[in-house]
Design an enzyme around this catalytic site. Structure first.
Site, PDB file in Angstrom:
ATOM      1  N   TYR A 201       0.016  10.139   6.796  1.00 32.35           N
ATOM      2  CA  TYR A 201       1.158  10.966   7.220  1.00 32.35           C
ATOM      3  C   TYR A 201       0.670  12.384   7.540  1.00 32.35           C
ATOM      4  O   TYR A 201      -0.507  12.698   7.362  1.00 32.35           O
ATOM      5  CB  TYR A 201       2.243  10.986   6.125  1.00 32.35           C
TER       6      TYR A 201
ATOM      7  N   ARG B 189       8.291  -3.290  -3.547  1.00 33.17           N
ATOM      8  CA  ARG B 189       9.051  -4.419  -2.997  1.00 33.17           C
ATOM      9  C   ARG B 189       9.577  -5.385  -4.040  1.00 33.17           C
ATOM     10  O   ARG B 189      10.645  -5.972  -3.872  1.00 33.17           O
ATOM     11  CB  ARG B 189       8.169  -5.158  -1.981  1.00 33.17           C
TER      12      ARG B 189
HETATM   13  C1  LIG Z   1      10.456  -0.649   3.050  1.00 33.20           C
HETATM   14  C2  LIG Z   1       9.395   0.265   2.555  1.00 33.20           C
HETATM   15  C3  LIG Z   1       9.559   1.625   2.729  1.00 33.20           C
HETATM   16  C4  LIG Z   1       8.629   2.519   2.215  1.00 33.20           C
HETATM   17  N1  LIG Z   1       8.887   3.847   2.293  1.00 33.20           N
HETATM   18  C5  LIG Z   1       8.075   4.722   1.652  1.00 33.20           C
HETATM   19  C6  LIG Z   1       8.436   6.096   1.539  1.00 33.20           C
HETATM   20  O1  LIG Z   1       9.512   6.527   1.974  1.00 33.20           O
HETATM   21  N2  LIG Z   1       7.538   6.915   0.927  1.00 33.20           N
HETATM   22  C7  LIG Z   1       6.359   6.476   0.391  1.00 33.20           C
HETATM   23  O2  LIG Z   1       5.599   7.264  -0.155  1.00 33.20           O
HETATM   24  N3  LIG Z   1       6.032   5.156   0.433  1.00 33.20           N
HETATM   25  C8  LIG Z   1       6.858   4.284   1.032  1.00 33.20           C
HETATM   26  N4  LIG Z   1       6.559   2.934   1.012  1.00 33.20           N
HETATM   27  C9  LIG Z   1       5.379   2.449   0.266  1.00 33.20           C
HETATM   28  C10 LIG Z   1       5.800   2.024  -1.151  1.00 33.20           C
HETATM   29  O3  LIG Z   1       6.162   3.160  -1.901  1.00 33.20           O
HETATM   30  C11 LIG Z   1       4.694   1.241  -1.901  1.00 33.20           C
HETATM   31  O4  LIG Z   1       3.594   2.073  -2.053  1.00 33.20           O
HETATM   32  C12 LIG Z   1       4.290  -0.046  -1.225  1.00 33.20           C
HETATM   33  O5  LIG Z   1       5.413  -0.847  -0.931  1.00 33.20           O
HETATM   34  C13 LIG Z   1       3.321  -0.851  -2.076  1.00 33.20           C
HETATM   35  O6  LIG Z   1       3.869  -1.149  -3.321  1.00 33.20           O
HETATM   36  P1  LIG Z   1       4.431  -2.638  -3.652  1.00 33.20           P
HETATM   37  O7  LIG Z   1       3.310  -3.604  -3.395  1.00 33.20           O
HETATM   38  O8  LIG Z   1       4.811  -2.587  -5.102  1.00 33.20           O
HETATM   39  O9  LIG Z   1       5.588  -2.874  -2.759  1.00 33.20           O
HETATM   40  C14 LIG Z   1       7.467   2.033   1.548  1.00 33.20           C
HETATM   41  C15 LIG Z   1       7.298   0.659   1.417  1.00 33.20           C
HETATM   42  C16 LIG Z   1       8.249  -0.221   1.899  1.00 33.20           C
HETATM   43  C17 LIG Z   1       8.061  -1.697   1.693  1.00 33.20           C
END
Ligand SMILES: Cc1cc2nc3c(=O)[nH]c(=O)nc-3n(C[C@H](O)[C@H](O)[C@H](O)COP(=O)(O)O)c2cc1C
Length: 694
Positions: free
Chosen positions: A198, A357
């Protein structure tokens, strides 16, 4: 409490703020409370989303990001305290159940900005760049540290320059926005982000920052923007107001639109581990109180958004390493599993487990861990099919379809982020429902219908539930898909639906039911070319009904074909792919994180692919193809056909009968071949309709 997971349920501190346990809900778009796209500025109905989760043992909630400034219309969020006031009740609710809330504030995307196709021609002509009309797209969203950097999604589009004056305005706005958050009662803020490529990360990394001013050059200079932000927030909100940083430990990036895969040796163009060790110290010195960590950039997106091909706990060893270089708490994200997290926390190697997720998929996830009911967890299969379906339509992942994007929903749990649209109340009129077919569509229908109080019979002609999803889940890296099948079978059993296995229904008139749901799925398509009988279908191969030799040609480079090629490569075989279009994994609805990782894995395993090529025949030698450079034979001792599915049409005659319109309903692939998302959603919506509107 399950003793295995006790380390997850101990308190810890971020600055002076105590968090009751080690589970952090990671920020995700779709979980936002403040969002400019919402007419009100705050997200109406978001209380329902948090109501499902607040009493389910999440220690710290970090809702999806708040942009400092709107994308369209140039509205600074700090100038609108009223939108923060509106979400105070949700924050109070979370507090009353013992949870804490940090708001994530974003500097934006820079070159990772996803631009709607409709605007791209204007950008290419320089119109937006020069005019940068606030009514079209706020210039700030369209600027990067280096104006010549290509946009991630469309490299032919270049960005505007993020000037020093803009930096000053942003730093001020961060302080003021954090103050609004504090006034609204949130416990801290998180800065988005020296993470994932970002804007602030583009400043921080050498390959995206070639500036000659105070914000380019040395590491100190490249981190200056991020450091000035935290200093400003502390100045405005007080030293004891905690500020976290979303942080990618390593970039894992080989170049523009080129990510490294796990285990690969490569030259890092972004942040190396050595640089990260220095960076985290500088960031801590500047004032950050916590680091919410993983790896990756938009060029290596699958580290920050790990898909099904990513190993579980993929980022853990990197985050454990970086913790040694800071005295502040670190959170680890990315397919984290409770056992690995508990061990790591108990050993002091990380401080908390970030969960994204999985909390969209199952709001009760943490409660189930706490109670040791792991088999009850609806497992996230890392598909991104409804939470983050940003398509990468071509093999560079550079085209997208933002018009079809929805965020923060869930393929497996349609209720998530649809809480105001659907109901879970008992059905108005209880019905007898017969479901024909025990694939995912049939099981979802039967479970949902039983939950609403209907009387359900499900008929499956084979001795196995799950339909074609059994084949889809067979690959070695699909452990969560296999868990999902188990979960479906268990939920079906618990639901009270009567399940009739090995029972083929060919005449619906014998069924005593008010509604008959046909969910008989699809069958693999065949190719009509000479020698086609020598090929096996993807389904038969995956189901173990057909064996293959060493050199395998896969006809069809869609998702399944490419996954099979990867699986064969993992087994040490020599697969190659023939694809008639110009793209591997080109279908809509597949997240770029998933498709790009699969393509990178095929590259890493040196799997050849023949694009824009059609098959003419299958012979003893292999597959005869017409490729752009002429006719040739791709050598093979086995051929797998992966050219898609066709609906099962056995009951299609019933569609013509108008009298049966309300009685006989079709769900899933037998209606129209789709994806897991379309099948589950159709089943879910059908039960809503039968329960409340029929
Ligand atoms: C739908 C979606 C939106 C996300 N939006 C953000 C966000 O706004 N800010 C951020 O730092 N990470 C964002 N992420 C990344 C998540 O915070 C996280 O790091 C990522 O999903 C991996 O973790 P998990 O395997 O537990 O899902 C987003 C992920 C998903 C799936």
């Amino acid at each position: 409490m399950d003793p295995r997971f006790e380390p997850l349920f101990t308190p810890w501190k971020i600055g002076n703020v105590e968090i009751k346990n080690r589970i952090v809900m990671l920020p995700m778009e779709g979980t936002n409370m403040i969002q400019w796209e919402a007419k009100t500025g705050y997200v109406k109905g978001i209380d329902r989303f948090y109501a499902d989760r607040k009493d389910n043992n999440v220690g710290l909630f970090i809702p999806g990001l708040i942009p400092l400034i709107s994308i369209i219309g140039k509205k600074w969020v700090y100038k609108h305290p009223e939108v923060f006031d509106k979400v105070k009740p949700v924050i109070n609710d979370i507090h009353s159940s013992g949870g804490k809330v940090f708001f994530q504030i974003s500097a934006g995307s820079g070159r990772s900005m996803l631009l709607p196709p409709i605007l791209r021609p204007f950008v290419k002509k320089g119109f937006l760049k020069t005019v940068s009309s606030p009514f079209i797209m706020t210039k700030w969203w369209w600027s990067a540290p280096d104006p010549d950097e290509p946009n991630v999604w469309d490299p032919s589009v270049s960005m505007d320059h993020f000037t020093e004056k803009m930096i000053e305005k942003f730093i001020y706005a961060f302080g003021q926005t954090a103050l609004r958050c504090k006034e609204a009662g949130v416990d801290g803020v998180e800065i988005h982000a020296v993470h994932e490529g970002y804007l602030l990360d583009q400043f921080a990394m050498r390959y995206t920052n070639h500036r000659g001013d105070a914000y380019g050059g040395s590491l100190e200079n490249r981190l200056r923007f991020a450091c000035d932000i935290v200093r400003e927030i502390k100045k405005v909100c007080g030293e004891d107001f905690p500020v976290s940083l979303r942080y990618s430990v390593r970039s894992m990036t080989r170049g523009f639109n080129q990510g490294a895969v796990p285990g690969e040796e490569f030259t890092e163009v972004g942040r190396t581990m050595e640089e990260s060790e220095q960076a985290i110290k500088l960031l801590e010195e500047a004032g950050y109180d916590m680091f919410n960590c993983d790896n990756g950039t938009y060029d290596a997106w699958f580290w920050a958004h790990p898909p099904v091909y990513a190993p579980l706990n993929m980022n853990l060893s990197y985050v454990e390493h970086i913790k040694k270089f800071t005295t502040k708490p670190v959170v680890c994200a990315g397919r984290m599993q409770p056992d690995a997290a508990a061990d790591s926390i108990a050993a002091g190697r990380i401080d908390a487990m970030g969960v994204g997720r999985q909390l969209l998929c199952d709001p009760e996830y943490v409660t189930k861990i706490r109670e040791g009911r792991l088999e009850d967890i609806r497992p996230c299969i890392a598909c991104h099919g409804a939470c983050l379906p940003f398509n990468g339509l071509n093999s560079k992942g550079t085209d997208i379809d933002p018009m079809h994007v929805e965020m923060g929903r869930c393929v497996l749990n349609p209720w998530t982020n649809n809480e105001t649209r659907y109901s879970k109340a008992p059905a108005k009129h209880k019905k007898r429902i017969a479901v024909i077919g025990g694939g995912v569509g049939g099981m979802e229908t039967a479970i949902q219908a039983s939950l609403r109080g209907h009387e359900v019979d499900l008929y499956e002609k084979t001795g196995r539930l799950g339909g074609v999803f059994n084949a889809a889940a067979a690959m070695s890296f699909k452990e969560k898909d296999k868990e999902l099948l188990k979960w479906y079978r268990a939920e079906l059993e618990k639901s009270g639906a009567r399940v009739h296995m090995d029972t083929e229904i060919d005449d619906i008139s014998k069924l005593n039911a008010d509604v008959i749901v046909i969910a008989t799925g699809a069958h693999a398509k065949k190719l009509r070319i000479p020698g086609a009988e020598r090929a096996v279908t993807a389904e038969d191969y995956l189901d173990g009904k057909a064996e293959v030799g060493e050199r395998v040609v896969i006809i069809g480079g869609g998702l399944t074909g490419c996954e099979i090629a990867y699986e064969l490569a993992l087994q040490g075989k020599r697969p190659s792919i023939v694809e008639m279009t110009g793209h591997l994994v080109g279908a809509r609805g597949i997240c770029m994180a998933n498709s790009s990782m699969l393509r990178e894995l095929l590259r890493f395993h040196s799997v050849p692919s023949y694009l824009d090529s059609t098959c003419e025949a299958i012979t003893d030698e292999g597959v005869v193809i017409n490729a752009p450079d002429g006719k040739k034979t791709v050598p093979a001792d086995s051929v797998i056909l992966s050219v898609g599915y066709a609906p099962d049409e056995r009951f299609n005659g019933l569609k013509e009968d108008k009298k049966l319109k309300n009685k006989v309903r079709f769900v899933g692939d037998c209606d129209k071949v789709g994806s897991l998302k379309t099948v589950i959603r159709q089943a879910y919506e059908l039960v809503q309709e039968i329960s409340y509107r029929q």
